[in-house]
Design an enzyme around this catalytic site. Structure first.
Site, PDB file in Angstrom:
ATOM      1  N   ASP A  82      -0.619  15.365  25.815  1.00  0.00           N
ATOM      2  CA  ASP A  82      -0.156  14.000  25.559  1.00  0.00           C
ATOM      3  C   ASP A  82      -0.795  13.498  24.258  1.00  0.00           C
ATOM      4  O   ASP A  82      -2.015  13.597  24.080  1.00  0.00           O
ATOM      5  CB  ASP A  82      -0.598  13.132  26.755  1.00  0.00           C
ATOM      6  CG  ASP A  82       0.008  11.752  26.744  1.00  0.00           C
ATOM      7  OD1 ASP A  82       1.086  11.573  26.153  1.00  0.00           O
ATOM      8  OD2 ASP A  82      -0.590  10.848  27.363  1.00  0.00           O
ATOM      9  N   HIS A  83       0.001  12.985  23.355  1.00  0.00           N
ATOM     10  CA  HIS A  83      -0.487  12.445  22.074  1.00  0.00           C
ATOM     11  C   HIS A  83      -1.400  13.416  21.322  1.00  0.00           C
ATOM     12  O   HIS A  83      -2.541  13.054  20.972  1.00  0.00           O
ATOM     13  CB  HIS A  83      -1.215  11.108  22.271  1.00  0.00           C
ATOM     14  CG  HIS A  83      -0.304  10.009  22.705  1.00  0.00           C
ATOM     15  ND1 HIS A  83       0.574   9.377  21.863  1.00  0.00           N
ATOM     16  CD2 HIS A  83      -0.090   9.465  23.928  1.00  0.00           C
ATOM     17  CE1 HIS A  83       1.274   8.480  22.545  1.00  0.00           C
ATOM     18  NE2 HIS A  83       0.899   8.529  23.800  1.00  0.00           N
ATOM     19  N   ASP A 104       1.746  13.664  17.851  1.00  0.00           N
ATOM     20  CA  ASP A 104       1.972  12.240  17.597  1.00  0.00           C
ATOM     21  C   ASP A 104       1.730  11.932  16.120  1.00  0.00           C
ATOM     22  O   ASP A 104       0.606  11.672  15.708  1.00  0.00           O
ATOM     23  CB  ASP A 104       1.052  11.410  18.498  1.00  0.00           C
ATOM     24  CG  ASP A 104       1.267   9.917  18.313  1.00  0.00           C
ATOM     25  OD1 ASP A 104       2.053   9.535  17.415  1.00  0.00           O
ATOM     26  OD2 ASP A 104       0.663   9.133  19.060  1.00  0.00           O
ATOM     27  N   GLU A 134       6.838  11.515  18.305  1.00  0.00           N
ATOM     28  CA  GLU A 134       6.939  10.054  18.493  1.00  0.00           C
ATOM     29  C   GLU A 134       7.379   9.392  17.200  1.00  0.00           C
ATOM     30  O   GLU A 134       6.909   9.732  16.118  1.00  0.00           O
ATOM     31  CB  GLU A 134       5.581   9.477  18.936  1.00  0.00           C
ATOM     32  CG  GLU A 134       5.623   7.947  19.091  1.00  0.00           C
ATOM     33  CD  GLU A 134       4.343   7.371  19.689  1.00  0.00           C
ATOM     34  OE1 GLU A 134       3.712   8.034  20.544  1.00  0.00           O
ATOM     35  OE2 GLU A 134       3.971   6.249  19.289  1.00  0.00           O
ATOM     36  N   HIS A 180       0.705   1.084  26.335  1.00  0.00           N
ATOM     37  CA  HIS A 180      -0.221   1.819  27.191  1.00  0.00           C
ATOM     38  C   HIS A 180      -1.219   0.845  27.824  1.00  0.00           C
ATOM     39  O   HIS A 180      -1.607  -0.130  27.202  1.00  0.00           O
ATOM     40  CB  HIS A 180      -1.014   2.850  26.377  1.00  0.00           C
ATOM     41  CG  HIS A 180      -0.171   3.938  25.799  1.00  0.00           C
ATOM     42  ND1 HIS A 180      -0.005   4.108  24.444  1.00  0.00           N
ATOM     43  CD2 HIS A 180       0.551   4.922  26.383  1.00  0.00           C
ATOM     44  CE1 HIS A 180       0.780   5.162  24.227  1.00  0.00           C
ATOM     45  NE2 HIS A 180       1.127   5.675  25.384  1.00  0.00           N
ATOM     46  N   SER A 211       3.446   2.354  33.219  1.00  0.00           N
ATOM     47  CA  SER A 211       2.765   1.680  34.340  1.00  0.00           C
ATOM     48  C   SER A 211       2.968   0.184  34.215  1.00  0.00           C
ATOM     49  O   SER A 211       2.896  -0.359  33.107  1.00  0.00           O
ATOM     50  CB  SER A 211       1.260   1.970  34.304  1.00  0.00           C
ATOM     51  OG  SER A 211       1.016   3.320  34.545  1.00  0.00           O
TER      52      SER A 211
HETATM   53  P1  13P Z   1       0.386   3.943  31.040  1.00  0.00           P
HETATM   54  O1  13P Z   1      -1.084   4.076  31.125  1.00  0.00           O
HETATM   55  O2  13P Z   1       0.819   2.569  30.643  1.00  0.00           O
HETATM   56  O3  13P Z   1       1.081   4.411  32.261  1.00  0.00           O
HETATM   57  O4  13P Z   1       0.884   4.895  29.840  1.00  0.00           O
HETATM   58  C1  13P Z   1       0.810   6.264  29.990  1.00  0.00           C
HETATM   59  C2  13P Z   1       1.344   6.984  28.811  1.00  0.00           C
HETATM   60  O5  13P Z   1       2.270   6.542  28.161  1.00  0.00           O
HETATM   61  C3  13P Z   1       0.741   8.275  28.469  1.00  0.00           C
HETATM   62  O6  13P Z   1       1.194   8.763  27.249  1.00  0.00           O
END
Ligand code: 13P
Length: 284
Positions: A82-83, A104, A134, A180, A211
């Site tokens: 992730d990222h 990213d 992204e 986020h 979230s």
């Molecule tokens: P949240 O913490 O808002 O769920 O975001 C998670 C996210 O986008 C991970 O890349």
């Protein structure tokens, strides 16, 4: 079964009109909750590791946990970076068996983002690993990465089209108003922008910062074309809810298993609910 690339999961999601949940992990309990939920729901799933997760648990532990979870599962599981922050980090993750990576380049200029994404695609494709990029800047804080309200820039649909055509990337994260972390107010998603992007590009769209986004908004985003939904904060909250319940009712407890176990159960319940909202339940 062995880990599968995110591309394969999103291809099926597009064919059958649902989204796959990508849940962030930091330790064994979270990995078990993610795959336990996916097994129970018969749902495909993506386990993902952020910069903070790699710093906390170490790349070796994360990759070993992800690979083991997939091998034991009877539903398809992907392990995703992730990222990703650099070409070097992407290569390290591939070396450790990740089946998918995000690079990213959203903080770079458009041209530099295209170049970096192409560079990553070249090496990832050679070994069957899929790539997410992204475009636009998603707000909020995720572990070490913060994008202030001033810096947020929603994705320009025409730029998304050009980016998709020039890179042929497997999945594209777009900024449409999510952030986020924990929301201060109700998030306002720009559905018109999402619709325009979805009409212009043929590449699966990724929603970050999901979230705390109301259920009906997530359903709508999936209907429009979101195929990967990233969730971190909600799972953390569920974990701590379970842990706190034990610590409040039994403050003398000294067995970590009796504290973390209920946290794991709460996470699994929460993830199962998400999978039903995304429409991925029963799709594996
Ligand atoms: P949240 O913490 O808002 O769920 O975001 C998670 C996210 O986008 C991970 O890349």
């Amino acid at each position: 079964m062995p880990l599968v690339p995110v591309r394969d999961l999103l291809f099926d999601a597009r064919e059958r009109g649902y989204a796959v949940g990508a849940f962030n992990c930091n330790n064994m309990e979270i990995v078990q909750a993610i795959v336990g939920a996916a097994q129970a729901e018969r749902s495909p799933v993506i386990i993902q590791a952020s910069q903070g997760a790699i710093k906390y648990a170490g790349l070796e532990y994360i990759s070993a946990l992800g690979r083991l979870a997939a091998e034991k599962a009877t539903i398809p599981v992907a392990l995703h970076l992730d990222h990703g922050t650099s070409f070097e980090q992407v290569v390290q993750c591939i070396r450790h068996g990740f089946s998918s990576v995000m690079i990213d380049g959203s903080k770079l200029s458009f041209e530099d983002n295209v170049s970096l994404t192409l560079e990553v695609i070249k090496v990832a494709r050679a070994v069957g690993v899929s790539v997410e990029a992204e475009l636009g800047k998603i707000g909020g804080t995720e572990d070490d990465i913060t994008v202030s309200e001033r810096e947020v820039a929603l994705t320009d649909p025409q730029e998304a089209k050009e980016f998709a055509e020039r890179t042929g990337v497997d999945a594209l994260a777009v900024a449409i108003g999510t952030a986020h972390g924990v929301y201060k107010g109700k998030p306002e998603l720009d559905f018109d922008r999402l619709r325009e992007i979805s009409n212009l590009i043929d590449i699966p769209i990724v929603l970050h910062g999901s979230s705390g986004v109301p259920e009906e908004d997530i359903r709508k985003a999936v209907q429009i074309g979101v195929r990967k939904v990233n969730i971190d904060t909600d799972v953390r909250e569920a974990f701590m809810e379970g842990v706190k319940e034990v610590l409040v009712s039994s403050p003398e407890e000294i067995d970590p298993r009796k504290v973390l176990g209920p946290g794991r159960e709460k996470m699994e319940e929460r993830i199962r609910l998400k999978m039903r909202i995304f429409g991925s339940s029963g799709k594996a």
